[in-house]
Write a protein that holds these residues in place. Structure first.
Motif, PDB file in Angstrom:
ATOM      1  N   VAL A   1       0.704  -1.188  -0.144  1.00  0.00           N
ATOM      2  CA  VAL A   1      -0.103   0.007   0.000  1.00  0.00           C
ATOM      3  C   VAL A   1       0.868   1.184  -0.081  1.00  0.00           C
ATOM      4  N   VAL A   2       1.810   1.318   0.754  1.00  0.00           N
ATOM      5  CA  VAL A   2       2.859   2.466   1.003  1.00  0.00           C
ATOM      6  C   VAL A   2       3.545   2.572  -0.378  1.00  0.00           C
ATOM      7  N   GLY A   3       3.742   1.371  -1.095  1.00  0.00           N
ATOM      8  CA  GLY A   3       4.508   1.641  -2.402  1.00  0.00           C
ATOM      9  C   GLY A   3       3.593   2.175  -3.469  1.00  0.00           C
ATOM     10  N   LEU A   4       2.231   1.566  -3.466  1.00  0.00           N
ATOM     11  CA  LEU A   4       1.298   2.341  -4.310  1.00  0.00           C
ATOM     12  C   LEU A   4       0.889   3.798  -4.034  1.00  0.00           C
ATOM     13  N   PHE A   5       0.909   4.165  -2.898  1.00  0.00           N
ATOM     14  CA  PHE A   5       0.855   5.506  -2.621  1.00  0.00           C
ATOM     15  C   PHE A   5       2.103   6.360  -3.090  1.00  0.00           C
ATOM     16  N   HIS A   6       3.330   5.770  -3.068  1.00  0.00           N
ATOM     17  CA  HIS A   6       4.419   6.321  -3.411  1.00  0.00           C
ATOM     18  C   HIS A   6       4.298   6.316  -4.909  1.00  0.00           C
TER      19      HIS A   6
ATOM     20  N   SER B   1       0.761   9.577   4.808  1.00  0.00           N
ATOM     21  CA  SER B   1       1.220  10.541   5.560  1.00  0.00           C
ATOM     22  C   SER B   1       3.138  10.474   5.290  1.00  0.00           C
ATOM     23  N   VAL B   2       3.210   8.972   4.996  1.00  0.00           N
ATOM     24  CA  VAL B   2       4.770   8.838   4.479  1.00  0.00           C
ATOM     25  C   VAL B   2       4.803   9.169   2.917  1.00  0.00           C
ATOM     26  N   SER B   3       3.820   9.401   2.097  1.00  0.00           N
ATOM     27  CA  SER B   3       3.863   9.742   0.637  1.00  0.00           C
ATOM     28  C   SER B   3       3.529  11.149   0.425  1.00  0.00           C
ATOM     29  N   LEU B   4       3.416  11.954   1.283  1.00  0.00           N
ATOM     30  CA  LEU B   4       3.080  13.337   1.234  1.00  0.00           C
ATOM     31  C   LEU B   4       4.214  13.946   0.585  1.00  0.00           C
TER      32      LEU B   4
ATOM     33  N   SER C   1       5.179  16.352  -3.516  1.00  0.00           N
ATOM     34  CA  SER C   1       6.072  17.537  -3.688  1.00  0.00           C
ATOM     35  C   SER C   1       7.261  17.241  -4.444  1.00  0.00           C
ATOM     36  N   VAL C   2       7.936  16.220  -4.360  1.00  0.00           N
ATOM     37  CA  VAL C   2       8.984  15.735  -5.293  1.00  0.00           C
ATOM     38  C   VAL C   2       8.350  15.588  -6.693  1.00  0.00           C
ATOM     39  N   GLY C   3       7.253  14.821  -6.767  1.00  0.00           N
ATOM     40  CA  GLY C   3       6.653  14.728  -8.075  1.00  0.00           C
ATOM     41  C   GLY C   3       6.395  15.864  -8.651  1.00  0.00           C
ATOM     42  N   LEU C   4       5.748  17.194  -8.167  1.00  0.00           N
ATOM     43  CA  LEU C   4       5.811  18.357  -8.520  1.00  0.00           C
ATOM     44  C   LEU C   4       6.929  18.830  -9.193  1.00  0.00           C
ATOM     45  N   SER C   5       7.946  18.978  -8.459  1.00  0.00           N
ATOM     46  CA  SER C   5       9.253  19.603  -8.910  1.00  0.00           C
ATOM     47  C   SER C   5       9.839  18.454  -9.950  1.00  0.00           C
TER      48      SER C   5
ATOM     49  N   LEU D   1       8.585   6.724 -11.338  1.00  0.00           N
ATOM     50  CA  LEU D   1       7.359   6.234 -10.529  1.00  0.00           C
ATOM     51  C   LEU D   1       7.277   4.641 -10.216  1.00  0.00           C
ATOM     52  N   LEU D   2       8.075   3.938 -11.171  1.00  0.00           N
ATOM     53  CA  LEU D   2       8.186   2.512 -10.730  1.00  0.00           C
ATOM     54  C   LEU D   2       9.305   2.514  -9.530  1.00  0.00           C
ATOM     55  N   LEU D   3      10.463   3.312  -9.782  1.00  0.00           N
ATOM     56  CA  LEU D   3      11.524   3.362  -8.728  1.00  0.00           C
ATOM     57  C   LEU D   3      11.128   3.900  -7.550  1.00  0.00           C
ATOM     58  N   PHE D   4      10.134   4.830  -7.527  1.00  0.00           N
ATOM     59  CA  PHE D   4       9.671   5.456  -6.078  1.00  0.00           C
ATOM     60  C   PHE D   4       8.884   4.523  -5.316  1.00  0.00           C
ATOM     61  N   GLY D   5       7.961   3.729  -6.152  1.00  0.00           N
ATOM     62  CA  GLY D   5       6.876   2.731  -5.790  1.00  0.00           C
ATOM     63  C   GLY D   5       7.989   1.430  -5.101  1.00  0.00           C
ATOM     64  N   ALA D   6       8.944   1.107  -5.934  1.00  0.00           N
ATOM     65  CA  ALA D   6       9.718  -0.343  -5.498  1.00  0.00           C
ATOM     66  C   ALA D   6      10.572   0.031  -4.297  1.00  0.00           C
ATOM     67  N   ALA D   7      11.204   1.379  -4.368  1.00  0.00           N
ATOM     68  CA  ALA D   7      12.045   1.642  -3.187  1.00  0.00           C
ATOM     69  C   ALA D   7      11.112   2.039  -1.840  1.00  0.00           C
ATOM     70  N   SER D   8      10.117   2.523  -2.120  1.00  0.00           N
ATOM     71  CA  SER D   8       9.522   2.786  -0.498  1.00  0.00           C
ATOM     72  C   SER D   8       8.699   1.402  -0.114  1.00  0.00           C
ATOM     73  N   THR D   9       8.182   0.481  -1.164  1.00  0.00           N
ATOM     74  CA  THR D   9       7.817  -0.798  -0.646  1.00  0.00           C
ATOM     75  C   THR D   9       8.905  -1.568  -0.028  1.00  0.00           C
TER      76      THR D   9
END
Length: 184
Positions: free
Chosen positions: A46-51, A114-117, A121-125, A137-145
């Motif tokens: 779930v955290v990976g999905l939100f990331h 809360s951990v993906s907010l 912002s990073v996505g915005l930049s 996006l795949l790297l963000f999701g995989a790393a956070s998972t």
């Protein structure tokens, strides 16, 4: 693959790990509760999905904004990354005890948000720059998972030793990327 493309992917990997450090540090504490392996697997997913979802929304908004602000896009992106990193570092020194939500139902959703907010912002930049969206996006999701899983499993083994230091490390990496964008 050119050296520039390899450098971009390496930068995205470091950024993904930096974003996942927040989930890692909070997961350490959550792992100290009695959590089953099945629940740990679900929480990480779930955290990976939100990331993935949060930075995607940020990238879309950033791309829309970049058309409006043009030449200031790179400057804005660098300042935003530096600001997010600095906020992560300063929040690591906030010694107020945080009440951890149970990783079940709505508590799991609030935890993931809360951990993906910061990834929004990073996505915005990143949307202000020309980043390879799918790879990011795949790297963000995989790393956070993976970092969530590691944090929860380590939390079962040790008691809060790495939490603050991982958040400081993640914030420092984001500050470094912000400075690199601004001055590099």
């Amino acid at each position: 693959m050119s050296a520039y493309q390899i450098g971009e992917i390496v930068s995205l990997i470091f950024m993904a790990v930096a974003l996942g450090m927040d989930a890692f540090s909070v997961s350490l504490g959550m792992g100290m509760q009695k959590v089953r392996l099945k629940r740990i697997a679900m929480v990480g997913g779930v955290v990976g999905l939100f990331h993935i979802m949060m930075p995607f929304a940020g990238i879309l908004l950033g791309q829309a904004i970049s058309e409006q602000i043009g030449q200031y896009a790179t400057l804005s992106g660098g300042l935003l990354l530096f600001g997010i990193g600095a906020q992560m570092i300063f929040s690591a020194f906030n010694h107020e005890s945080k009440q951890l939500a149970q990783p079940v139902g709505i508590g799991l959703i609030f935890f993931a948000i809360s951990v993906s907010l910061d990834s929004f912002s990073v996505g915005l930049s990143l949307g202000l720059s020309e980043v390879k969206t799918v790879i990011a996006l795949l790297l963000f999701g995989a790393a956070s998972t993976i970092l969530t899983w590691i944090g929860m499993l380590l939390g079962k083994k040790m008691h809060g030793l790495l939490g603050v230091y991982s958040e400081i490390l993640g914030g420092s990496i984001l500050c470094g990327f912000g400075l690199h964008i601004l001055f590099g």
